[in-house]
Design a protein around this motif. Structure first.
Motif, PDB file in Angstrom:
ATOM      1  N   LEU A   1      -5.935  44.410 -84.559  1.00 28.94           N
ATOM      2  CA  LEU A   1      -6.164  45.230 -83.370  1.00 28.94           C
ATOM      3  C   LEU A   1      -7.642  45.589 -83.227  1.00 28.94           C
ATOM      4  N   ALA A   2      -8.287  45.894 -84.358  1.00 31.16           N
ATOM      5  CA  ALA A   2      -9.709  46.224 -84.322  1.00 31.16           C
ATOM      6  C   ALA A   2     -10.535  45.015 -83.893  1.00 31.16           C
ATOM      7  N   ALA A   3     -10.187  43.828 -84.415  1.00 28.70           N
ATOM      8  CA  ALA A   3     -10.913  42.607 -84.054  1.00 28.70           C
ATOM      9  C   ALA A   3     -10.733  42.255 -82.580  1.00 28.70           C
ATOM     10  N   MET A   4      -9.595  42.613 -82.011  1.00 26.14           N
ATOM     11  CA  MET A   4      -9.325  42.355 -80.591  1.00 26.14           C
ATOM     12  C   MET A   4      -9.965  43.411 -79.692  1.00 26.14           C
ATOM     13  N   GLY A   5     -10.541  44.449 -80.272  1.00 26.65           N
ATOM     14  CA  GLY A   5     -11.210  45.475 -79.492  1.00 26.65           C
ATOM     15  C   GLY A   5     -10.283  46.493 -78.863  1.00 26.65           C
ATOM     16  N   VAL A   6      -9.057  46.608 -79.398  1.00 22.39           N
ATOM     17  CA  VAL A   6      -8.089  47.553 -78.824  1.00 22.39           C
ATOM     18  C   VAL A   6      -8.573  49.001 -78.941  1.00 22.39           C
ATOM     19  N   PRO A   7      -9.073  49.459 -80.099  1.00 20.90           N
ATOM     20  CA  PRO A   7      -9.538  50.854 -80.167  1.00 20.90           C
ATOM     21  C   PRO A   7     -10.658  51.153 -79.180  1.00 20.90           C
ATOM     22  N   GLN A   8     -11.639  50.246 -79.095  1.00 23.15           N
ATOM     23  CA  GLN A   8     -12.754  50.458 -78.189  1.00 23.15           C
ATOM     24  C   GLN A   8     -12.288  50.446 -76.725  1.00 23.15           C
ATOM     25  N   GLY A   9     -11.353  49.534 -76.421  1.00 24.23           N
ATOM     26  CA  GLY A   9     -10.822  49.474 -75.063  1.00 24.23           C
ATOM     27  C   GLY A   9     -10.056  50.724 -74.691  1.00 24.23           C
ATOM     28  N   PHE A  10      -9.315  51.256 -75.668  1.00 25.80           N
ATOM     29  CA  PHE A  10      -8.560  52.484 -75.419  1.00 25.80           C
ATOM     30  C   PHE A  10      -9.499  53.646 -75.144  1.00 25.80           C
ATOM     31  N   VAL A  11     -10.563  53.754 -75.941  1.00 24.98           N
ATOM     32  CA  VAL A  11     -11.533  54.838 -75.741  1.00 24.98           C
ATOM     33  C   VAL A  11     -12.182  54.721 -74.368  1.00 24.98           C
ATOM     34  N   PHE A  12     -12.558  53.510 -73.993  1.00 29.55           N
ATOM     35  CA  PHE A  12     -13.193  53.303 -72.677  1.00 29.55           C
ATOM     36  C   PHE A  12     -12.245  53.684 -71.546  1.00 29.55           C
ATOM     37  N   ALA A  13     -10.978  53.244 -71.667  1.00 34.55           N
ATOM     38  CA  ALA A  13     -10.002  53.520 -70.607  1.00 34.55           C
ATOM     39  C   ALA A  13      -9.765  55.013 -70.452  1.00 34.55           C
ATOM     40  N   VAL A  14      -9.728  55.721 -71.579  1.00 33.99           N
ATOM     41  CA  VAL A  14      -9.434  57.154 -71.531  1.00 33.99           C
ATOM     42  C   VAL A  14     -10.636  57.951 -71.037  1.00 33.99           C
ATOM     43  N   THR A  15     -11.817  57.617 -71.540  1.00 38.35           N
ATOM     44  CA  THR A  15     -13.009  58.394 -71.182  1.00 38.35           C
ATOM     45  C   THR A  15     -13.483  58.152 -69.757  1.00 38.35           C
ATOM     46  N   THR A  16     -13.046  57.061 -69.132  1.00 42.41           N
ATOM     47  CA  THR A  16     -13.383  56.872 -67.715  1.00 42.41           C
ATOM     48  C   THR A  16     -12.566  57.808 -66.824  1.00 42.41           C
TER      49      THR A  16
ATOM     50  N   PRO B   1      -6.758  54.196 -86.772  1.00 44.41           N
ATOM     51  CA  PRO B   1      -7.963  53.446 -86.376  1.00 44.41           C
ATOM     52  C   PRO B   1      -8.172  53.390 -84.860  1.00 44.41           C
ATOM     53  N   ILE B   2      -7.099  53.557 -84.071  1.00 44.32           N
ATOM     54  CA  ILE B   2      -7.228  53.524 -82.613  1.00 44.32           C
ATOM     55  C   ILE B   2      -7.731  54.855 -82.070  1.00 44.32           C
ATOM     56  N   LEU B   3      -7.207  55.963 -82.597  1.00 43.77           N
ATOM     57  CA  LEU B   3      -7.564  57.284 -82.080  1.00 43.77           C
ATOM     58  C   LEU B   3      -8.838  57.850 -82.707  1.00 43.77           C
ATOM     59  N   LYS B   4      -9.188  57.385 -83.910  1.00 44.11           N
ATOM     60  CA  LYS B   4     -10.383  57.914 -84.580  1.00 44.11           C
ATOM     61  C   LYS B   4     -11.650  57.724 -83.739  1.00 44.11           C
ATOM     62  N   PRO B   5     -11.882  56.555 -83.104  1.00 43.50           N
ATOM     63  CA  PRO B   5     -13.073  56.431 -82.252  1.00 43.50           C
ATOM     64  C   PRO B   5     -13.093  57.426 -81.095  1.00 43.50           C
ATOM     65  N   LEU B   6     -11.919  57.756 -80.550  1.00 47.21           N
ATOM     66  CA  LEU B   6     -11.862  58.745 -79.479  1.00 47.21           C
ATOM     67  C   LEU B   6     -12.235  60.123 -80.007  1.00 47.21           C
ATOM     68  N   ALA B   7     -11.766  60.439 -81.215  1.00 52.20           N
ATOM     69  CA  ALA B   7     -12.140  61.714 -81.836  1.00 52.20           C
ATOM     70  C   ALA B   7     -13.646  61.767 -82.089  1.00 52.20           C
ATOM     71  N   ASP B   8     -14.217  60.650 -82.533  1.00 54.53           N
ATOM     72  CA  ASP B   8     -15.670  60.590 -82.740  1.00 54.53           C
ATOM     73  C   ASP B   8     -16.414  60.788 -81.426  1.00 54.53           C
ATOM     74  N   GLU B   9     -15.871  60.223 -80.361  1.00 55.19           N
ATOM     75  CA  GLU B   9     -16.510  60.297 -79.043  1.00 55.19           C
ATOM     76  C   GLU B   9     -16.646  61.741 -78.560  1.00 55.19           C
ATOM     77  N   ILE B  10     -15.671  62.585 -78.895  1.00 59.17           N
ATOM     78  CA  ILE B  10     -15.708  63.977 -78.415  1.00 59.17           C
ATOM     79  C   ILE B  10     -16.277  64.928 -79.469  1.00 59.17           C
ATOM     80  N   GLY B  11     -16.757  64.374 -80.582  1.00 58.03           N
ATOM     81  CA  GLY B  11     -17.425  65.193 -81.582  1.00 58.03           C
ATOM     82  C   GLY B  11     -16.517  65.861 -82.590  1.00 58.03           C
ATOM     83  N   MET B  12     -15.260  65.435 -82.697  1.00 61.96           N
ATOM     84  CA  MET B  12     -14.341  65.997 -83.688  1.00 61.96           C
ATOM     85  C   MET B  12     -14.618  65.361 -85.044  1.00 61.96           C
ATOM     86  N   ASN B  13     -14.837  66.176 -86.075  1.00 63.28           N
ATOM     87  CA  ASN B  13     -15.129  65.588 -87.381  1.00 63.28           C
ATOM     88  C   ASN B  13     -13.874  64.942 -87.972  1.00 63.28           C
TER      89      ASN B  13
END
Length: 443
Positions: free
Chosen positions: A309-324, A358-370
Motif C-alpha cells: 500500500l505504501a509503495a502504491m502511494g495509498v497513504p499519501q493519496g489519502f492524506v491529499f484527498a482528505v486535506t483538500t 501507516p495510512i493514518l500516521k502521515p495525516l497525523a503528521d500533517e496536522i502536527g500530532m506527535n
C-alpha cells in the motif's frame, strides 16, 4: 468533495487496488480467517500492481515476526493464563471487592477494578473478559444486576486489556511504526486509567439510577478490617503486576524480559501454593499457543500488505484527498477517530493497526500530532470497537459464556461506549494526556 477526491484516488490506483480489496471483503464474508484474507489481498495486490516483486512476500513474512519485541506477546498471554490456573486472579477479585464494598454498587465497581488489574498483566481483552466473566457475571446477577447489563459491564471493563499497559496492541503498533514499546507503555498509563475510571463512573451512575445492587454504606472500621483481611490473604498476587510495572517503568527490564519474569514468578507461586501441577502445563501452554497463533499470522501477513500500500502511494493519496477538503486539524482528528471506530466495529485490533497505522500516521503528521499521541488515540479508539457490533469481540466472549443475546448486551453497553468516547476525545485534543509521563521528550 472528500468522497470525490477518494474516488479519484481509487480510479488512479485502478483494478490493482479494487480487486485485492474485493478479495479481502469476500474472504471475510465467507468466514475465512482474517490472516488468510489479508494474505490473499497482499498477494493479489503484489501481482496486479507490480510495484514490488512477489518475492517480497516470503521475506516480509519472516522479517515481520523476526522481532525481539514480539516475544513479549506469548509471554504476557501465558502469564494471564497462569494467573487463572493458579487462582491468583481470584485474589485480585477478593482485594477489589474489599476495596469497594463500603458503598452501594460495590461489587459492580469491584468487577471493573479486577478487569483493570487483570489487564495490567495479560495484555489481552478477550482473556480478561473470559477470566473475569467466569468469576463475576453470576454473582452480579445474584446481586441484582440484569444479566445483559452484567455481561456489558464485564465486556466494557475488559476493553482495558489493550489500553492499560502492558498491552499487546502497543507492542504491535510500536513494531509497525518503529516506536519503543516501553515508551508507549509509559504514555498509555494515564489514558488507560482514564478509560477504566470512565467505565467505573458509568456503572456507579447507572446503579444509582436503576438501583441494581442493594446494600447500604459500610462503616469505616468494618471496611478497613475487610480490606486488611483481603490484603493479608492475597498480597502476594500483586507481586506479578508489581514486577511488570517496576521493571518496565524503571527501565530495568524490556517488555519481553518483564513478561518472562512475570510468567516465571507466577508459575513458581503456583507450585508453592499447590494450585499448579505439572499436569496443568500441556493444556495451559496449548491454550496460550492458540491465542498467540491467531495474532502472529495476522501480523506476518499484514506487513507485506502495508508495504505494498505504501509503495502504491495509498497513504499519501489519502492524506491529499482528505486535506483538500479541509485543513482544520480538529475536523481531521474527528475523521480519524470515526475511521478507527468504524474499523474497530468490523475487524480485530491487530490487522487494523498494521493496515491503518501507516495510512493514518502521515495525516497525523500533517496536522502536527506527535507520534505518541497518535498511537494512544488510535489504540483507544479501536478499543471502543470491542463492545460495538457487529464484531465486538468482548460481546461474543461474554455471550458465549452466558448464552445471552449479543444485541441485548450491546444495547446495555451504550452508556459505556459514550463515556469511553469522551476519553478518546480528551486524548485526541489534549496531547499532555498521553505525553505527561514522558517529560520533555514529547511534552
Amino acid at each position: 468533495m472528500l468522497w470525490q477526491n477518494l474516488q479519484d484516488q481509487a480510479v488512479e490506483l485502478g483494478w490493482s487496488f479494487y480487486g485485492p480489496v474485493l478479495v479481502f471483503v469476500l474472504f471475510c464474508a465467507l468466514g475465512i480467517p482474517v490472516w488468510a484474507a489479508i494474505g490473499a489481498c497482499a498477494v493479489a495486490m503484489l501481482v496486479l500492481s507490480d510495484v514490488l516483486p512477489l518475492s517480497l512476500l516470503g521475506e516480509s513474512l519472516f522479517d515481520g515476526i523476526d522481532a525481539f519485541a514480539l516475544t513479549a506477546i506469548p509471554l504476557f498471554i501465558l502469564t494471564g493464563d497462569a494467573l487463572v490456573r493458579t487462582g491468583l486472579s481470584r485474589k485480585f477479585m477478593d482485594v477489589a471487592e474489599a476495596l469497594t464494598c463500603w458503598a452501594k454498587g460495590g461489587f459492580g465497581s469491584a468487577t471493573v477494578l479486577v478487569c483493570g488489574m487483570f489487564s495490567a498483566i495479560s495484555g489481552s481483552d478477550a482473556a480478561g473478559a473470559a477470566a473475569v466473566g467466569r468469576m463475576t457475571i453470576n454473582r452480579l446477577v445474584e446481586s441484582g444486576y440484569p444479566r445483559p447489563y452484567a455481561c456489558a459491564l464485564v465486556a466494557a471493563g475488559a476493553c482495558t486489556g489493550i489500553l492499560i499497559p502492558p498491552s499487546i496492541a502497543y507492542i504491535v503498533i510500536g513494531l509497525v511504526l518503529g516506536i519503543s514499546a516501553s515508551t508507549l507503555f509509559q504514555a498509555a498509563l494515564i489514558p488507560g486509567i482514564l478509560v477504566l475510571l470512565s467505565i467505573l463512573v458509568t456503572n456507579i451512575v447507572m446503579n444509582r439510577r436503576y438501583a441494581y445492587e442493594g446494600g447500604g454504606m459500610m462503616s469505616l472500621g468494618e471496611w478497613s478490617s475487610n480490606l486488611v483481611q483481603a490484603l493479608k490473604g492475597g498480597w502476594y498476587a500483586f507481586l506479578v503486576p508489581g514486577i511488570i510495572f517496576y521493571g518496565i517503568f524503571s527501565g530495568r527490564l524490556t517488555p519481553t524480559e518483564a513478561g518472562a519474569t512475570a510468567v516465571t514468578v507466577t508459575i513458581i507461586m503456583g507450585f508453592v501454593l499447590g494450585t499448579l501441577r505439572l499436569s496443568d502445563f500441556p493444556s495451559m501452554l496449548l491454550g496460550s499457543a492458540k491465542v498467540n497463533g491467531v495474532i502472529l499470522p495476522i501480523i506476518a501477513f499484514s506487513l507485506p500488505l502495508a508495504q505494498t500500500l505504501a509503495a502504491m502511494g495509498v497513504p499519501q493519496g489519502f492524506v491529499f484527498a482528505v486535506t483538500t477538503l479541509t485543513d482544520n486539524p480538529y475536523l481531521l482528528i474527528l475523521l480519524m477517530i470515526f475511521i478507527l471506530i468504524a474499523a474497530g466495529c468490523v475487524m480485530e485490533t491487530t490487522p487494523n493497526i498494521v493496515i491503518l497505522a501507516p495510512i493514518l500516521k502521515p495525516l497525523a503528521d500533517e496536522i502536527g500530532m506527535n507520534e505518541i499521541q497518535f498511537c494512544i488515540m488510535m489504540i483507544t479508539s479501536l478499543g471502543v470497537g470491542f463492545i460495538t457490533p457487529p464484531l465486538g469481540l468482548n460481546l461474543f466472549v461474554v455471550s458465549g459464556l452466558t448464552g445471552e443475546s449479543i444485541l441485548k448486551i450491546a444495547a446495555r453497553a451504550v452508556p459505556f461506549v459514550f463515556f469511553m468516547l469522551l476519553v478518546v476525545l480528551l486524548i485526541a485534543y489534549i496531547p499532555s494526556v498521553s505525553t505527561f509521563l514522558l517529560g520533555d521528550i514529547y511534552g
